[in-house]
Design a protein around this motif. Structure first.
Motif, short mmCIF file in Angstrom:
data_model
loop_
_atom_site.label_atom_id
_atom_site.label_comp_id
_atom_site.label_asym_id
_atom_site.label_seq_id
_atom_site.Cartn_x
_atom_site.Cartn_y
_atom_site.Cartn_z
N PRO A 29 0.82 -1.22 0.00
CA PRO A 29 0.00 0.00 0.00
C PRO A 29 0.84 1.26 0.00
N ASN A 30 0.26 2.37 -0.46
CA ASN A 30 0.95 3.66 -0.46
C ASN A 30 1.16 4.18 0.96
N ASP A 31 0.18 3.93 1.83
CA ASP A 31 0.24 4.45 3.19
C ASP A 31 0.81 3.40 4.14
N LEU A 32 2.09 3.53 4.47
CA LEU A 32 2.74 2.62 5.41
C LEU A 32 2.92 3.31 6.76
N THR A 33 2.74 2.52 7.83
CA THR A 33 2.96 3.03 9.18
C THR A 33 3.69 1.97 9.99
N ILE A 34 4.49 2.40 10.96
CA ILE A 34 5.23 1.47 11.81
C ILE A 34 4.26 0.59 12.59
N GLY A 35 4.50 -0.71 12.57
CA GLY A 35 3.62 -1.67 13.23
C GLY A 35 2.55 -2.25 12.32
N GLN A 36 2.42 -1.72 11.12
CA GLN A 36 1.40 -2.19 10.18
C GLN A 36 1.70 -3.61 9.69
N GLU A 37 0.67 -4.45 9.65
CA GLU A 37 0.79 -5.80 9.11
C GLU A 37 0.32 -5.81 7.67
N LEU A 38 1.08 -6.45 6.79
CA LEU A 38 0.78 -6.47 5.37
C LEU A 38 0.26 -7.83 4.95
N MET A 39 -0.43 -7.85 3.81
CA MET A 39 -1.03 -9.09 3.31
C MET A 39 0.04 -10.11 2.93
N ASP A 40 -0.25 -11.38 3.22
CA ASP A 40 0.62 -12.46 2.77
C ASP A 40 0.52 -12.62 1.26
N ALA A 41 1.50 -13.30 0.68
CA ALA A 41 1.47 -13.65 -0.74
C ALA A 41 1.94 -15.09 -0.87
N ASN A 42 1.49 -15.76 -1.94
CA ASN A 42 1.92 -17.15 -2.12
C ASN A 42 1.83 -17.54 -3.58
N ILE A 43 2.55 -18.58 -3.90
CA ILE A 43 2.47 -19.16 -5.24
C ILE A 43 2.68 -20.67 -5.13
N THR A 44 1.91 -21.41 -5.93
CA THR A 44 2.06 -22.86 -6.02
C THR A 44 2.43 -23.21 -7.45
N MET A 45 3.54 -23.90 -7.60
CA MET A 45 4.02 -24.30 -8.92
C MET A 45 4.03 -25.82 -9.01
#
Length: 228
Positions: A124-140
């Motif tokens: 996201p454009n708006d980052l703050t200290i302590g913020q949790e971000l979305m996980d990402a994954n890939i299956t091959m």
């Protein structure tokens, strides 16, 4: 940075470019160079990136990133590309296109089928200290001679830890530090590699450190050239 929506007036278009992606310079022709060293401080590889194409529509902006990876002697190892999309609230890195372009070139002359599924890496454009971000994954899933081999990569526990100043040969930057854990599962065997990413406005990644599961440093990648 590229516009979220193309508007006829230049001034309005420039403002949209600023608001689309705060951290990644999605402007055609922008170049970046990253140098990776191992835990002993010895050169491992160099990666040269260029924003090779930018397309704008009413739904947002998509930029194609093309890169060349060279070994410590300067010999090209791989050339590939992937997509970054921008909607105005942040960017998504197309994890599947990043993996697919590299994999398809490797297996294009072999009778191997590769199936990729997963989610994008969001920032996201708006980052703050302590913020949790979305996980990402890939299956091959690789199919060859009647056998299937599945590899799963999870980028998880992503969190904005702090702000920190970083100086490289390309300049000095004020950065957010983002921690994540990269878990790979190959044939049922799991391996976790923590990492930290230093991110600054208008440039993107300035530095990245990768660690062993016990926290010992494995490698460091830094921005050595930047031109937009």
């Amino acid at each position: 940075m590229s516009a979220l929506i193309l508007i006829l007036l230049f001034t309005s278009n420039a403002l949209s470019q600023i608001n689309c992606s705060r951290y990644y310079p999605l402007e055609e022709g922008t170049t970046l160079q990253y140098t990776s060293i191992n835990h002993k401080g010895k050169l491992e590889s160099t990666a040269d990136y260029i924003v090779s194409k930018v397309e704008n529509s009413t739904s947002g902006t998509v930029a194609e990133m093309t890169f060349n990876l060279s070994d410590k002697k300067g010999k090209e190892i791989m050339q590939s590309s992937y997509n970054i999309s921008c909607s105005g609230t942040g960017i998504k890195i197309d994890f599947q296109s990043l993996m697919a372009s590299a994999m398809m070139k490797q297996y294009q002359e072999m009778e191997i089928e590769v199936d990729l599924t997963g989610t994008d890496i969001e920032l996201p454009n708006d980052l703050t200290i302590g913020q949790e971000l979305m996980d990402a994954n890939i299956t091959m899933t690789i199919s060859m001679a009647g056998m299937n081999m599945k590899t799963i990569v999870n980028m998880m526990n992503r969190k904005v830890e702090k702000k920190e100043n970083v100086t490289t040969s390309s300049g000095s930057y004020e950065c957010f530090v983002i921690y994540s854990e990269n878990e790979s599962q190959v044939m049922g065997i799991k391996k976790t590699s923590p990492s930290r990413l230093w991110l600054t406005e208008g440039v993107g990644m300035v530095k990245q450190e990768s660690y062993k599961s016990n926290g010992d440093l494995l490698s460091t990648t830094t921005l050595t050239k930047f031109n937009n």
